[in-house]
Scaffold this motif. Structure first.
Motif, PDB file in Angstrom:
ATOM      1  N   THR A  81       0.829  -1.198   0.000  1.00  0.00           N
ATOM      2  CA  THR A  81       0.000   0.000   0.000  1.00  0.00           C
ATOM      3  C   THR A  81       0.869   1.256   0.000  1.00  0.00           C
ATOM      4  O   THR A  81       2.054   1.210   0.317  1.00  0.00           O
ATOM      5  N   HIS A  82       0.252   2.363  -0.342  1.00  0.00           N
ATOM      6  CA  HIS A  82       0.945   3.650  -0.311  1.00  0.00           C
ATOM      7  C   HIS A  82       1.473   3.937   1.094  1.00  0.00           C
ATOM      8  O   HIS A  82       2.596   4.427   1.263  1.00  0.00           O
ATOM      9  N   ALA A  83       0.680   3.629   2.100  1.00  0.00           N
ATOM     10  CA  ALA A  83       1.094   3.865   3.491  1.00  0.00           C
ATOM     11  C   ALA A  83       2.329   3.036   3.843  1.00  0.00           C
ATOM     12  O   ALA A  83       3.227   3.523   4.546  1.00  0.00           O
ATOM     13  N   MET A  84       2.386   1.804   3.366  1.00  0.00           N
ATOM     14  CA  MET A  84       3.559   0.959   3.639  1.00  0.00           C
ATOM     15  C   MET A  84       4.818   1.547   3.001  1.00  0.00           C
ATOM     16  O   MET A  84       5.873   1.612   3.638  1.00  0.00           O
ATOM     17  N   ILE A  85       4.702   1.973   1.755  1.00  0.00           N
ATOM     18  CA  ILE A  85       5.848   2.550   1.059  1.00  0.00           C
ATOM     19  C   ILE A  85       6.293   3.844   1.745  1.00  0.00           C
ATOM     20  O   ILE A  85       7.491   4.073   1.954  1.00  0.00           O
ATOM     21  N   THR A  86       5.345   4.667   2.122  1.00  0.00           N
ATOM     22  CA  THR A  86       5.669   5.918   2.812  1.00  0.00           C
ATOM     23  C   THR A  86       6.395   5.637   4.129  1.00  0.00           C
ATOM     24  O   THR A  86       7.400   6.277   4.445  1.00  0.00           O
ATOM     25  N   ARG A  87       5.919   4.660   4.884  1.00  0.00           N
ATOM     26  CA  ARG A  87       6.551   4.308   6.158  1.00  0.00           C
ATOM     27  C   ARG A  87       7.969   3.777   5.941  1.00  0.00           C
ATOM     28  O   ARG A  87       8.904   4.160   6.638  1.00  0.00           O
ATOM     29  N   LEU A  88       8.141   2.903   4.948  1.00  0.00           N
ATOM     30  CA  LEU A  88       9.474   2.381   4.648  1.00  0.00           C
ATOM     31  C   LEU A  88      10.416   3.502   4.218  1.00  0.00           C
ATOM     32  O   LEU A  88      11.583   3.532   4.623  1.00  0.00           O
ATOM     33  N   PHE A  89       9.915   4.419   3.410  1.00  0.00           N
ATOM     34  CA  PHE A  89      10.741   5.545   2.976  1.00  0.00           C
ATOM     35  C   PHE A  89      11.183   6.370   4.174  1.00  0.00           C
ATOM     36  O   PHE A  89      12.367   6.677   4.326  1.00  0.00           O
ATOM     37  N   GLU A  90      10.247   6.727   5.022  1.00  0.00           N
ATOM     38  CA  GLU A  90      10.556   7.570   6.187  1.00  0.00           C
ATOM     39  C   GLU A  90      11.458   6.857   7.195  1.00  0.00           C
ATOM     40  O   GLU A  90      12.386   7.456   7.730  1.00  0.00           O
ATOM     41  N   ASP A  91      11.181   5.582   7.458  1.00  0.00           N
ATOM     42  CA  ASP A  91      11.905   4.849   8.501  1.00  0.00           C
ATOM     43  C   ASP A  91      13.261   4.316   8.055  1.00  0.00           C
ATOM     44  O   ASP A  91      14.173   4.190   8.862  1.00  0.00           O
ATOM     45  N   ARG A  92      13.393   3.971   6.771  1.00  0.00           N
ATOM     46  CA  ARG A  92      14.617   3.295   6.335  1.00  0.00           C
ATOM     47  C   ARG A  92      15.358   3.984   5.202  1.00  0.00           C
ATOM     48  O   ARG A  92      16.551   4.211   5.291  1.00  0.00           O
ATOM     49  N   ALA A  93      14.665   4.270   4.106  1.00  0.00           N
ATOM     50  CA  ALA A  93      15.347   4.791   2.917  1.00  0.00           C
ATOM     51  C   ALA A  93      15.991   6.153   3.172  1.00  0.00           C
ATOM     52  O   ALA A  93      17.098   6.403   2.704  1.00  0.00           O
ATOM     53  N   LYS A  94      15.329   7.023   3.895  1.00  0.00           N
ATOM     54  CA  LYS A  94      15.869   8.358   4.147  1.00  0.00           C
ATOM     55  C   LYS A  94      17.209   8.300   4.888  1.00  0.00           C
ATOM     56  O   LYS A  94      18.067   9.138   4.675  1.00  0.00           O
ATOM     57  N   LYS A  95      17.370   7.317   5.748  1.00  0.00           N
ATOM     58  CA  LYS A  95      18.591   7.212   6.558  1.00  0.00           C
ATOM     59  C   LYS A  95      19.795   6.784   5.732  1.00  0.00           C
ATOM     60  O   LYS A  95      20.897   7.299   5.905  1.00  0.00           O
ATOM     61  N   ASN A  96      19.617   5.815   4.851  1.00  0.00           N
ATOM     62  CA  ASN A  96      20.732   5.226   4.108  1.00  0.00           C
ATOM     63  C   ASN A  96      20.773   5.620   2.639  1.00  0.00           C
ATOM     64  O   ASN A  96      21.780   5.413   1.975  1.00  0.00           O
ATOM     65  N   GLY A  97      19.684   6.122   2.117  1.00  0.00           N
ATOM     66  CA  GLY A  97      19.640   6.515   0.720  1.00  0.00           C
ATOM     67  C   GLY A  97      19.171   5.419  -0.217  1.00  0.00           C
ATOM     68  O   GLY A  97      18.775   5.690  -1.340  1.00  0.00           O
ATOM     69  N   VAL A  98      19.225   4.167   0.237  1.00  0.00           N
ATOM     70  CA  VAL A  98      18.813   3.033  -0.594  1.00  0.00           C
ATOM     71  C   VAL A  98      18.045   2.054   0.291  1.00  0.00           C
ATOM     72  O   VAL A  98      18.446   1.778   1.420  1.00  0.00           O
TER      73      VAL A  98
END
Length: 108
Positions: free
Chosen positions: A5-22
């Motif tokens: 879902t969009h909410a899942m992707i948003t949460r993953l982006f905020e929690d993980r991707a933003k920190k490491n870039g990938v």
């Protein structure tokens, strides 16, 4: 496969991707990077295959990449350069018809 879902992707982006870039997901096979990567590719990236003996492969069909200068210069540019260089993307001795899983140990 689970519905994303969009909410899942948003949460993953905020929690993980933003920190490491990938952010990437594990490959279905439990093979390490070293077992399915030609040794010449490690040379091209100035790395040692020994560093990847027990690092699990990730899927390349779904990635979250954060648009930063570091991701541009240290991830995307080397990937594009490799894809345009035959000695990297298809070095002499590499197989284009799939991998042989009968060699032991699997991490080599």
């Amino acid at each position: 496969m689970r519905n994303v879902t969009h909410a899942m992707i948003t949460r993953l982006f905020e929690d993980r991707a933003k920190k490491n870039g990938v952010l990437a997901w594990p490959f279905d096979l439990k093979n390490p990077v070293s077992s399915l990567t030609h040794k010449k590719m490690f040379e091209y990236f100035h790395s040692d295959a020994e560093n990847f003996l027990f690092l699990q492969m990730v899927r390349a069909d779904a990635l979250l990449l954060v648009n930063t200068e570091m991701i541009h210069s240290q991830v995307m540019l080397p990937w594009v350069q490799c894809s345009l260089t035959q000695d990297c993307i298809f070095p002499i001795g590499a197989q284009s018809a799939g991998c042989k899983f009968d060699k032991k140990p699997q991490y080599r």
